[in-house]
Design a protein around this motif. Sequence first.
Motif, short mmCIF file in Angstrom:
data_model
loop_
_atom_site.label_atom_id
_atom_site.label_comp_id
_atom_site.label_asym_id
_atom_site.label_seq_id
_atom_site.Cartn_x
_atom_site.Cartn_y
_atom_site.Cartn_z
N GLU A 93 -31.04 -23.95 -25.17
CA GLU A 93 -30.10 -24.36 -24.14
C GLU A 93 -30.64 -25.58 -23.41
N ILE A 94 -29.96 -26.72 -23.58
CA ILE A 94 -30.38 -27.97 -22.93
C ILE A 94 -29.98 -27.95 -21.46
N SER A 95 -28.75 -27.59 -21.20
CA SER A 95 -28.25 -27.46 -19.83
C SER A 95 -27.14 -26.42 -19.86
N ASN A 96 -26.52 -26.21 -18.72
CA ASN A 96 -25.45 -25.22 -18.64
C ASN A 96 -24.37 -25.53 -19.67
N ASN A 97 -24.12 -24.61 -20.58
CA ASN A 97 -23.06 -24.69 -21.59
C ASN A 97 -23.36 -25.63 -22.75
N TYR A 133 -21.22 -27.32 -27.40
CA TYR A 133 -20.79 -27.18 -26.01
C TYR A 133 -19.82 -26.02 -25.94
#
Length: 178
Positions: A93-97, A133
Motif C-alpha cells: 500500500e503506497i497511500s490510501n487506496n 487504485y
Amino acid sequence: MKKNLLIILFSFLATTFCFAQKNELGVVVGSYNGLSYKRVVNDKFATLTEVGFGLQATKFSDHYNGGGLNISVHGNIDLWDVHINQNFLFNYEISNNLFLYAGGGVTIGYAQEFNYNEGFAKTGINAIVGLEYRLPTVPLGIAFDFRPGYANLTSSSERDVNVSIFDWKLALALRYCF
C-alpha cells in the motif's frame, strides 16, 4: 440526525468495502482482452488469474530441427493467441487506496501465426508490476500493469518448429470487489 448517521455509516461501509473483501472479478483490456479474477490471500499477497485473447507482433527466434537439418532463424512474427495466465503477487500500500503490486507467473495457451495455417502450444513465464487504485465510494478497483515475459511456441506439425518470443503485455483492468 438519523439521516446524517445513515449517510456517515454508508460512506464508511462503502469506503472499506473493497478492502474487507477477498475477491475481485472484472475485465482486462490492452494488448490482450479477457476476464480477470484476483484473490487476496492476506494483507501482503494475492493471486491473479486471467483468461484472455490477444494480437501480438513481436521478434522471434525460430529453431527448426528435421530431416537432418538444424537451422536457427530470427525475425518478426504476427500472431493471435488464447491463454490462461496465473500470477502470484506481493501487494504494497503506497497511500490510501493506492497499491503497488509485483510478482510473477506462468502462461499456457494456444497461438497461431496470421500468415500460416499452423497452430502452436504456448507456454511461458512472466513478471508483473503494476498499480491498483480502489475507489473509495464504490467497490471497484482499477489496475494498470506491465508484464514482460518469455514464451515458447511449439508446433504440432511434423516440422517440429519451436518459436521463442518476448511475450510482453500492457493491461488495464476494472474489477468489482466482493
